[in-house]
Design a protein around this motif. Structure first.
Motif, PDB file in Angstrom:
ATOM      1  N   THR A  48      21.628  45.004  50.427  1.00  0.00           N
ATOM      2  CA  THR A  48      22.695  44.541  51.627  1.00  0.00           C
ATOM      3  C   THR A  48      23.417  43.283  50.956  1.00  0.00           C
ATOM      4  O   THR A  48      24.389  43.611  51.249  1.00  0.00           O
ATOM      5  CB  THR A  48      22.348  45.308  53.026  1.00  0.00           C
ATOM      6  OG1 THR A  48      22.131  46.806  53.191  1.00  0.00           O
ATOM      7  CG2 THR A  48      23.761  45.153  54.014  1.00  0.00           C
TER       8      THR A  48
ATOM      9  N   HIS B  28      25.859  42.487  48.670  1.00  0.00           N
ATOM     10  CA  HIS B  28      27.141  42.522  49.050  1.00  0.00           C
ATOM     11  C   HIS B  28      28.177  42.067  49.334  1.00  0.00           C
ATOM     12  O   HIS B  28      27.507  41.164  50.912  1.00  0.00           O
ATOM     13  CB  HIS B  28      26.987  44.558  49.255  1.00  0.00           C
ATOM     14  CG  HIS B  28      26.620  45.048  47.971  1.00  0.00           C
ATOM     15  ND1 HIS B  28      25.522  45.060  47.480  1.00  0.00           N
ATOM     16  CD2 HIS B  28      27.464  45.838  46.600  1.00  0.00           C
ATOM     17  CE1 HIS B  28      25.434  45.837  46.622  1.00  0.00           C
ATOM     18  NE2 HIS B  28      25.996  45.956  46.352  1.00  0.00           N
ATOM     19  N   ASP B  29      28.788  41.825  49.965  1.00  0.00           N
ATOM     20  CA  ASP B  29      30.061  41.148  50.640  1.00  0.00           C
ATOM     21  C   ASP B  29      30.560  42.360  51.956  1.00  0.00           C
ATOM     22  O   ASP B  29      30.147  41.153  53.733  1.00  0.00           O
ATOM     23  CB  ASP B  29      31.254  40.849  50.702  1.00  0.00           C
ATOM     24  CG  ASP B  29      31.888  40.671  48.946  1.00  0.00           C
ATOM     25  OD1 ASP B  29      30.899  39.765  48.601  1.00  0.00           O
ATOM     26  OD2 ASP B  29      32.830  41.045  48.623  1.00  0.00           O
ATOM     27  N   ASN B  30      30.178  42.975  52.350  1.00  0.00           N
ATOM     28  CA  ASN B  30      29.450  44.378  53.800  1.00  0.00           C
ATOM     29  C   ASN B  30      28.265  45.618  53.499  1.00  0.00           C
ATOM     30  O   ASN B  30      28.248  45.619  52.281  1.00  0.00           O
ATOM     31  CB  ASN B  30      30.826  44.335  53.877  1.00  0.00           C
ATOM     32  CG  ASN B  30      31.633  45.408  53.136  1.00  0.00           C
ATOM     33  OD1 ASN B  30      31.494  46.347  52.930  1.00  0.00           O
ATOM     34  ND2 ASN B  30      33.140  44.294  52.690  1.00  0.00           N
ATOM     35  N   GLU B  31      28.493  45.773  54.260  1.00  0.00           N
ATOM     36  CA  GLU B  31      27.165  46.535  54.585  1.00  0.00           C
ATOM     37  C   GLU B  31      27.896  47.692  54.130  1.00  0.00           C
ATOM     38  O   GLU B  31      27.266  48.931  53.579  1.00  0.00           O
ATOM     39  CB  GLU B  31      27.124  47.142  55.722  1.00  0.00           C
ATOM     40  CG  GLU B  31      25.978  48.057  55.813  1.00  0.00           C
ATOM     41  CD  GLU B  31      25.412  47.706  57.431  1.00  0.00           C
ATOM     42  OE1 GLU B  31      23.987  47.275  57.901  1.00  0.00           O
ATOM     43  OE2 GLU B  31      25.668  47.904  58.638  1.00  0.00           O
ATOM     44  N   ARG B  32      29.663  48.622  54.382  1.00  0.00           N
ATOM     45  CA  ARG B  32      29.904  49.122  53.556  1.00  0.00           C
ATOM     46  C   ARG B  32      29.961  49.425  52.303  1.00  0.00           C
ATOM     47  O   ARG B  32      29.507  50.559  51.243  1.00  0.00           O
ATOM     48  CB  ARG B  32      31.446  49.884  53.958  1.00  0.00           C
ATOM     49  CG  ARG B  32      31.936  51.155  53.493  1.00  0.00           C
ATOM     50  CD  ARG B  32      32.936  50.568  54.071  1.00  0.00           C
ATOM     51  NE  ARG B  32      33.519  51.335  55.076  1.00  0.00           N
ATOM     52  CZ  ARG B  32      33.160  52.478  55.827  1.00  0.00           C
ATOM     53  NH1 ARG B  32      33.263  53.663  54.933  1.00  0.00           N
ATOM     54  NH2 ARG B  32      33.341  52.095  57.460  1.00  0.00           N
ATOM     55  N   ASP B  33      30.335  48.124  51.389  1.00  0.00           N
ATOM     56  CA  ASP B  33      30.363  48.412  49.823  1.00  0.00           C
ATOM     57  C   ASP B  33      28.576  48.768  49.546  1.00  0.00           C
ATOM     58  O   ASP B  33      28.600  49.619  48.176  1.00  0.00           O
ATOM     59  CB  ASP B  33      30.477  46.876  49.522  1.00  0.00           C
ATOM     60  CG  ASP B  33      32.547  46.574  49.257  1.00  0.00           C
ATOM     61  OD1 ASP B  33      32.386  47.355  50.179  1.00  0.00           O
ATOM     62  OD2 ASP B  33      32.593  45.595  49.782  1.00  0.00           O
TER      63      ASP B  33
ATOM     64  N   TYR C  21      21.979  44.461  59.766  1.00  0.00           N
ATOM     65  CA  TYR C  21      22.951  43.369  61.079  1.00  0.00           C
ATOM     66  C   TYR C  21      22.835  44.374  62.329  1.00  0.00           C
ATOM     67  O   TYR C  21      21.771  44.358  63.107  1.00  0.00           O
ATOM     68  CB  TYR C  21      24.619  44.032  60.365  1.00  0.00           C
ATOM     69  CG  TYR C  21      24.614  43.075  58.888  1.00  0.00           C
ATOM     70  CD1 TYR C  21      24.111  41.505  59.061  1.00  0.00           C
ATOM     71  CD2 TYR C  21      25.282  43.856  58.170  1.00  0.00           C
ATOM     72  CE1 TYR C  21      24.442  41.504  58.004  1.00  0.00           C
ATOM     73  CE2 TYR C  21      25.448  43.146  56.244  1.00  0.00           C
ATOM     74  CZ  TYR C  21      24.625  41.812  56.544  1.00  0.00           C
ATOM     75  OH  TYR C  21      25.084  41.133  55.577  1.00  0.00           O
TER      76      TYR C  21
ATOM     77  N   THR D 286      28.736  53.665  59.742  1.00  0.00           N
ATOM     78  CA  THR D 286      28.825  53.534  58.445  1.00  0.00           C
ATOM     79  C   THR D 286      28.504  54.419  57.279  1.00  0.00           C
ATOM     80  O   THR D 286      28.894  55.225  56.654  1.00  0.00           O
ATOM     81  CB  THR D 286      28.874  52.503  57.820  1.00  0.00           C
ATOM     82  OG1 THR D 286      30.321  51.440  58.805  1.00  0.00           O
ATOM     83  CG2 THR D 286      29.779  51.815  56.799  1.00  0.00           C
TER      84      THR D 286
END
Length: 448
Positions: A212, A215-220, A240, A248
């Motif tokens: 996690t 990546h730039d964010n959790e969705r990615d 987070y 998400t």
């Protein structure tokens, strides 16, 4: 392919140096004294269960059989012993030809045991039997401790599966043995690929927090995992904010999301909240897996929580506070001479301070009540009482140096489930208490 317990070698030239120095010096002295060939009987037992445990679990037997087969003094091992002047040349010559040619009897792997149970009996010449003490004890003490912890955890978990994931918390080879023992005790899968390769245990695993954070964010991160592993994957949702992560996760994977994993926080509270949220989002079949330093007590405390599986690491591979079973390997009988027909004489150490041992070649049987529930562990020498003849526990494992009882790990695992199920219900209580069965002795001579 079933590769469980197929005699795969350990990652060393031989198991012969999995022993203590004094076993070789005893051998040398016995050879010189002319007593090395005396027929002898050694037994493995424990005087007491770890504090608070109601029963023990026999595990590691298959590994013991492998170790005995691989107990060979090759040129490198003999060179080491010669260089260190551990034993003399005559003893080295004897060791070069060493092959265990005796018999081994024992409780079948997966069976339960109690204080005094003759868990394993090794018979042969004094010389060939005494050398096996350390390797047998190191395997049985470790594996049985892990299996006992696993069994308690499996009882606490009920029908919910357990995942063994303790490889990073112990020695790399101990981790493989621990996975095997955990499977015997009732765990369903392991994260350790070496255990899967060597013993055929099902392996599982998806991702850690590092993925996690990559990546730039959790969705990615979730999208990348779903794209690679499919919607049935398990997404880790506590990097987070758990509530946002669950939302998400379902948006990315849809209601077909396989599972979410929670690795921190108040697991009881968080599990209830996550279950409610998943159901509200339509992911009613998405499972919840919890991890985070679980032991049998934490698992039991989650019995009312909407949890579908548990992942256990540190507490499992350390025996949940009891990393050994304190098993010992004692000479209990020996012949008066090297004559193969010489009768066996019971022998026992005389000691105070709780180290009393009992001489004689023993049998063991488990008496049951009218409903088939175990009510006593009966141990004796001489003739087995007729009413216990079909309840004997020891089986032949090695005959004339040849293994005769190697079996698939699933058979062992099933055996343990049956053995535990035949104990009184109080066996599964996590509260502190004595052994769930009393040990009764018949026709025995004490060394006290």
């Amino acid at each position: 392919m079933d590769v469980a317990d197929l005699g795969l070698p350990v990652d060393v030239p031989s198991t012969a140096l999995f022993t203590d120095h004094y076993e070789l010096t005893m051998l040398q002295a016995a050879l010189k004294a002319g007593t090395a060939d005396r027929r002898s009987v050694f037994e493995v037992f424990t005087r007491r269960l770890p504090e608070g445990r109601r029963y023990g679990v026999v595990a590691g037997t298959g590994r013991v059989l492998d170790a005995v087969e691989n107990f060979r003094f090759d040129a490198d091992v003999l060179g080491f012993l010669r260089e260190r002047n551990v034993v003399n040349e005559e003893t080295l010559e004897w060791l070069a030809a060493y092959r265990f040619s005796g018999d081994v009897w024992g409780y079948p792997e997966g069976e339960v045991y109690f204080p005094g149970s003759p868990i394993m009996r090794v018979e042969g010449s004094f010389a060939e039997c005494v050398l096996l003490e350390t390797v047998i004890l190191s395997i049985l003490n470790h594996d049985s401790a892990i299996a006992a912890a696993a069994s308690r955890m499996a009882s606490a978990a009920g029908d919910r599966p357990l995942i063994e994931m303790g490889a990073r918390r112990t020695h790399e080879l101990a981790a493989v043995a621990a996975s095997r023992a955990a499977y015997v005790g009732g765990f369903a899968t392991t994260s350790d690929l070496a255990a899967g390769f060597r013993y055929g245990i099902p392996t599982v695993g998806t991702s850690a927090h590092a993925f996690t954070l990559l990546h730039d964010n959790e969705r990615d991160a979730f999208q990348a995992q779903v794209d690679s592993l499919g919607r049935n994957t398990t997404l880790l949702v506590d990097t987070y904010d758990v509530t946002e992560a669950v939302r998400t996760a379902v948006e990315v994977a849809g209601p077909e999301l396989g599972a979410v994993r929670i690795d921190s926080g108040d697991l009881l509270l968080v599990a209830h909240r996550v279950r409610q949220q998943l159901d509200e989002l339509g992911a009613v079949n998405t499972k919840i897996v919890v991890t985070s330093d679980l032991d049998e007590y934490a698992i039991a405390s989650l019995a009312a929580a909407p949890v579908d599986a548990y992942g256990v690491g540190t507490q499992l591979v350390t025996g949940s506070g009891h990393p050994t079973c304190s098993m010992v390997y004692k000479l209990v009988a020996r012949a008066e001479s090297a004559d193969p027909k010489a009768p066996l004489v019971p022998v026992a150490k005389k000691s105070s301070g709780g180290k009393t041992s009992i001489g004689g070649r023993k049998w063991a049987a488990r008496r049951v009540d009218g409903d088939g529930v175990a009510e006593a562990e009966v141990i004796g020498t001489g003739a087995v009482p007729a009413e216990l003849a079909d309840r004997q526990l020891l089986v032949e494992l090695v005959k004339g140096g040849e293994v005769v009882a190697r079996e698939p790990l699933d058979v062992v695992r099933d055996r343990h489930a049956v053995a535990r199920g035949n104990l009184p219900l109080s066996a599964t209580q996590l509260s502190r208490g004595e052994a769930v069965l009393p040990t009764e002795y018949v026709h025995l001579r004490s060394g006290s």
